[in-house]
Structure formats: C-alpha cells, structure tokens
Design a protein around this motif. Structure first.
Motif, PDB file in Angstrom:
ATOM      1  N   LEU A  70     -84.948 -66.351 -58.639  1.00  0.00           N
ATOM      2  CA  LEU A  70     -85.171 -67.027 -60.045  1.00  0.00           C
ATOM      3  C   LEU A  70     -85.684 -68.598 -59.966  1.00  0.00           C
ATOM      4  N   ALA A  71     -84.821 -69.108 -59.082  1.00  0.00           N
ATOM      5  CA  ALA A  71     -85.053 -70.830 -59.061  1.00  0.00           C
ATOM      6  C   ALA A  71     -85.845 -71.161 -57.964  1.00  0.00           C
ATOM      7  N   ASP A  72     -86.808 -70.214 -57.147  1.00  0.00           N
ATOM      8  CA  ASP A  72     -87.715 -70.436 -56.518  1.00  0.00           C
ATOM      9  C   ASP A  72     -88.756 -71.323 -56.866  1.00  0.00           C
ATOM     10  N   PRO A  73     -88.957 -72.525 -56.607  1.00  0.00           N
ATOM     11  CA  PRO A  73     -90.015 -73.593 -57.293  1.00  0.00           C
ATOM     12  C   PRO A  73     -91.538 -73.175 -57.228  1.00  0.00           C
ATOM     13  N   VAL A  74     -91.671 -72.358 -56.110  1.00  0.00           N
ATOM     14  CA  VAL A  74     -93.229 -72.038 -55.901  1.00  0.00           C
ATOM     15  C   VAL A  74     -93.272 -70.949 -57.106  1.00  0.00           C
ATOM     16  N   ALA A  75     -92.614 -70.070 -57.472  1.00  0.00           N
ATOM     17  CA  ALA A  75     -92.811 -69.156 -58.451  1.00  0.00           C
ATOM     18  C   ALA A  75     -92.707 -69.718 -59.853  1.00  0.00           C
ATOM     19  N   GLN A  76     -91.800 -70.645 -59.883  1.00  0.00           N
ATOM     20  CA  GLN A  76     -91.960 -71.254 -61.408  1.00  0.00           C
ATOM     21  C   GLN A  76     -92.951 -72.219 -61.480  1.00  0.00           C
ATOM     22  N   ASN A  77     -93.347 -72.932 -60.467  1.00  0.00           N
ATOM     23  CA  ASN A  77     -94.648 -73.873 -60.469  1.00  0.00           C
ATOM     24  C   ASN A  77     -95.852 -72.851 -60.902  1.00  0.00           C
ATOM     25  N   THR A  78     -95.985 -71.840 -60.278  1.00  0.00           N
ATOM     26  CA  THR A  78     -97.078 -70.880 -60.538  1.00  0.00           C
ATOM     27  C   THR A  78     -96.886 -70.347 -61.854  1.00  0.00           C
ATOM     28  N   LEU A  79     -95.807 -69.795 -62.558  1.00  0.00           N
ATOM     29  CA  LEU A  79     -95.900 -69.199 -64.032  1.00  0.00           C
ATOM     30  C   LEU A  79     -96.095 -70.636 -64.805  1.00  0.00           C
ATOM     31  N   ALA A  80     -95.521 -71.705 -64.549  1.00  0.00           N
ATOM     32  CA  ALA A  80     -95.611 -73.030 -65.530  1.00  0.00           C
ATOM     33  C   ALA A  80     -97.226 -73.255 -65.548  1.00  0.00           C
ATOM     34  N   THR A  81     -97.823 -73.215 -64.438  1.00  0.00           N
ATOM     35  CA  THR A  81     -99.263 -73.741 -64.244  1.00  0.00           C
ATOM     36  C   THR A  81    -100.047 -72.544 -65.211  1.00  0.00           C
ATOM     37  N   PHE A  82     -99.876 -71.372 -65.033  1.00  0.00           N
ATOM     38  CA  PHE A  82    -100.776 -70.492 -65.641  1.00  0.00           C
ATOM     39  C   PHE A  82    -100.613 -70.462 -67.151  1.00  0.00           C
ATOM     40  N   VAL A  83     -99.290 -70.530 -67.479  1.00  0.00           N
ATOM     41  CA  VAL A  83     -98.890 -70.554 -69.126  1.00  0.00           C
ATOM     42  C   VAL A  83     -99.723 -72.003 -69.621  1.00  0.00           C
ATOM     43  N   ARG A  85    -101.416 -70.817 -53.040  1.00  0.00           N
ATOM     44  CA  ARG A  85    -100.148 -70.891 -52.563  1.00  0.00           C
ATOM     45  C   ARG A  85     -99.132 -70.020 -53.139  1.00  0.00           C
ATOM     46  N   TRP A  86     -99.846 -69.170 -54.377  1.00  0.00           N
ATOM     47  CA  TRP A  86     -99.034 -67.966 -54.737  1.00  0.00           C
ATOM     48  C   TRP A  86     -99.412 -66.848 -53.881  1.00  0.00           C
ATOM     49  N   ILE A  87    -100.580 -66.826 -53.439  1.00  0.00           N
ATOM     50  CA  ILE A  87    -100.991 -65.736 -52.532  1.00  0.00           C
ATOM     51  C   ILE A  87    -100.405 -65.742 -51.039  1.00  0.00           C
ATOM     52  N   GLU A  88    -100.170 -66.968 -50.590  1.00  0.00           N
ATOM     53  CA  GLU A  88     -99.377 -67.167 -49.423  1.00  0.00           C
ATOM     54  C   GLU A  88     -97.809 -66.681 -49.765  1.00  0.00           C
ATOM     55  N   GLN A  89     -97.474 -66.769 -50.776  1.00  0.00           N
ATOM     56  CA  GLN A  89     -95.890 -66.646 -51.220  1.00  0.00           C
ATOM     57  C   GLN A  89     -95.660 -64.990 -51.441  1.00  0.00           C
TER      58      GLN A  89
END
Length: 417
Positions: free
Chosen positions: A103-116, A159-163
């Motif tokens: 839940l605290a993963d920065p890549v996942a959080q940045n991805t969701l934040a960028t899309f929203v 970056r999200w694809i790599e993750q």
C-alpha cells in the motif's frame, strides 16, 4: 545518536511520515496540482506579455483533452483492479502483514496519482473550453500543459509496466519486508535501547504510567521523554518497548520520583499506541513477518521449500546488518531514561523456531537453517552464539524425530557438528 534515522523521529514527524504513506495523500496532491494548472492557464493567458505565434486548429485542444479524459478513466480503473489483486494475492499467498508495504509503494502511489490527476486536468480543461474561459493565449498555454501531462503519463506508464512484472509476487514481497526490517535492526544495533541508558532496578516508590488504550506500542519519542525528565529532575524507566501489547492496566513507563499529573500525561503522550505493529522501531516485527512468509510456503497447501530458503537468506542479511551496526554502536546519549536491551534469544526464537517446526521433515530447509545459524554464530559470537546453539539443538531434535530416511538424519547430524 543518529537523529536522521526514522527510529529517532519525534512523535509529530513520525505521525506526519505515517500520514504521507496513505495512498490517497499523493493522489489528492497530484489532483489538486492538475486542477490548479488547468485553471491557471485561463487566468494567466490574458497577461502573457508576448504572442507565441502558434496557431492551433479549431477544436484541437478540446479533442486531445477528450481523448485523455476517456483513456485516463479506463487506465485508472484498470490500475486499481491490478493493485487490489496484488493486495489480495499478498494476503492469501504471502502474509497479511505484508500488504501495508504494498500500500505504501511509491511507484504504485505515483502511478495512481498521475492517472487521477491527468483525468481531472483533462476534465477541467474540457469544461473550461466549453465555458469559453480560455482566450487564444490561454488555449496555447493549455495545449503546452497538455503536452507536458502526456509526457508524464508516458513515463509513468513505462515505469508501471516494469513494476507490474513483480508487484505483489512472493519474491518482491520478501525483498520489501527485508528492506523494511533493515533500518530497524541497524538502528537497534547502532543505538541500542533507542539511545537510553541500560535498564536498572526500578525503585519501589516509582510512579507507573499506564497505557491510555489497548493496542500495540508503535513509537516512543525517546528524545522528548529525556527532555521532559531532565526539565523536571526525573528518571524515566521504559518498561514496554515498541511491539509490546499494552492495555490500561499495564504500565508502559515508570517514573521516579512521582510528578504532577500533567507531567505524567506529557510523558504518556510520548508513547504512541495503535492497533497494528509498525516496522520502524520494532525489529522483531520485521523478522516475524519474514518467518510467516516461510511458514506459509511450508504449509501442505503450498509446499514451496524454495521460498523458505529464500526467507532464511533474507533473515541472515538482516541479522548480519544488526551485528555490523552493533560493532559500530554509539554511546547512550539520553541520560535520564532507562530501557531494556533487545532480546536476541527471543528474536532467534521468533524467526527460526516456526521455520524449524514447519520444515522438520524437509532436509533441504533444515540444512540451510543450520548453515544460517552457523554463519551468525561465527560472525558475532558475543551476540549470537548462545541463541544459535539453542536453535541448532532444536533443529537437530526435530529433524531426528521427523525425518524417516537414515541418510537424511545422518546429513543433519553431520552438519550440526
């Protein structure tokens, strides 16, 4: 004391750090910034001091923003479904205690934040264009901002694809737990007892301070405890370290001599109690989560000894980091508080005993267990030799009882000598 370490953050700074880990915080910040940029183009456009000399086709910006809005909504929904699936997989295949790291993963959080944020940017832009709030210069600014947003989206997607190839997988989760446990062990070795003095006998006249609620201690602001104690001429004894289950009838601190109620309340506020354990000041929690991953892998339903062996490697690295930090330990800086030492035998019992129990009939895991215990005993005999010898004895006894093949029992006996 290493004040830059997470373990020694003050209570306010630690709470702020916990707040920043929330998945919605970054999404809210990105969304607010996106809406601000979209509206800024409308207000800045009329004051632009020069003409960019750029001609846009009729409806070009509107068309791009419509495509962006529709695609970002779909991509955001898809990303959320992937994240939920990863959390569910970690809960069922690894351990529920690891999901907070995902839940605290920065890549996942940045991805969701960028899309929203991109979705809201495009929606506000489309509404602004329909309302006619952009003049010619404002439309050009909006167009340039749209190009920048597209570049950010592409970089985030790559970056999200790599993750996605490793997000929520067992190996990735083991690495995350190891990385979460390492700072706590390094701090516990380098600055033992949160920087406090060693525990001493508590005077019989000491005043106990009980927990305000039932839960687990997740943070102790040792520096503030020492400051309050020094200011009022007190000695504070920490009797419950982070990770300890407490309740209103259990003392967390002992204070000598007694003090006014307000001072006692200020001391109690230095101890944070929550429902779930955290990694920062609780090294035992990290090692327990690693052990849970191995136990899940060794269950009959999973039957994956390789994961247990991988966990043993991670535990070895964490404990070796603790030994390295202990060799470089600092002198205790806080003169007015006392705290107990980290219980190394309990650490070994928490980590090695469940793995030894669940792998008692798997010779490959038992041999790796013995190798890890030997390595720890050789690296830091002062810290680890006694606890390692106890665990080796448990491993041998369990193996001899569970292994049915003579040559496997001989392998264990030979390796344990």
């Amino acid at each position: 004391m290493r004040d830059n370490s997470v373990s020694f953050l003050g209570r306010t700074a630690w709470l702020l750090r916990q707040f920043r880990k929330q998945i919605w915080v970054r999404a809210s910040l990105f969304s607010g910034a996106a809406v601000f940029v979209a509206l800024l183009a409308a207000f800045v456009g009329p004051y632009l001091p020069y003409d960019p000399k750029l001609t846009l086709a009729a409806g070009s910006v509107d068309h791009i923003l419509n495509i962006l809005a529709s695609s970002m909504l779909a991509v955001t929904t898809f990303s959320l479904s992937i994240m939920v699936a990863a959390y569910s997989a970690a809960t069922s295949n690894v351990t529920p205690r690891s999901t907070k790291l995902l839940l605290a993963d920065p890549v996942a959080q940045n991805t969701l934040a960028t899309f929203v944020g991109s979705f809201l940017f495009s929606i506000v832009g489309v509404i602004g264009l329909a309302a006619g709030i952009y003049n010619g210069k404002g439309r050009i600014i909006l167009f340039c901002a749209t190009l920048i947003v597209l570049l950010v989206i592409v970089a985030t997607l790559l970056r999200w694809i790599e993750q996605l190839g490793k997000f929520g997988r067992v190996g990735d989760t083991i690495r995350r737990v190891e990385q979460a446990a390492l700072p706590a062990f390094r701090d516990a070795g380098r600055v033992p007892r949160l920087g406090a003095q060693p525990a001493v006998a508590i005077p019989g006249e000491a005043c106990p301070i009980h927990a305000a609620r039932c839960g687990v201690i997740v943070h102790i602001d040792a520096a503030k405890l020492d400051s309050i104690a020094e200011h009022h001429g007190l000695k504070v004894h920490i009797v419950a370290m982070p990770g300890t289950l407490v309740h209103p009838t259990r003392a967390v601190l002992q204070v000598f001599p007694s003090a006014e109620q307000q001072i006692l309340d200020d001391l109690r506020d230095c101890v944070t109690v929550a429902d779930d354990r955290e990694y920062e000041q609780d090294p035992r929690f990290g090692i327990i989560v690693l052990s849970e991953i191995a136990s899940r892998a060794l269950s009959p339903a999973v039957n994956d000894p390789g994961t247990a062996i991988e966990v043993l490697g991670a535990g070895l690295r964490v404990l070796l980091a603790f030994a390295d930090a202990f060799d470089d330990r600092d002198a205790s800086a806080l003169q007015n508080i006392h705290a107990p030492e980290l219980d190394v035998p309990d650490l070994f019992m928490s980590f090695f005993n469940p793995i030894s129990r669940d792998a008692s009939n798997i010779v490959e895991v038992q041999i790796r267990l013995l190798a890890v215990l030997d390595a720890l005993a050789e690296r830091a005999p002062t810290l680890f030799k006694g606890p390692a010898a106890t665990q080796i004895d448990h491993v041998v006894k369990r193996s001899l009882q569970s292994l049915t093949m003579t040559h496997e029992r001989q392998m264990i006996q030979s390796r344990a000598r």
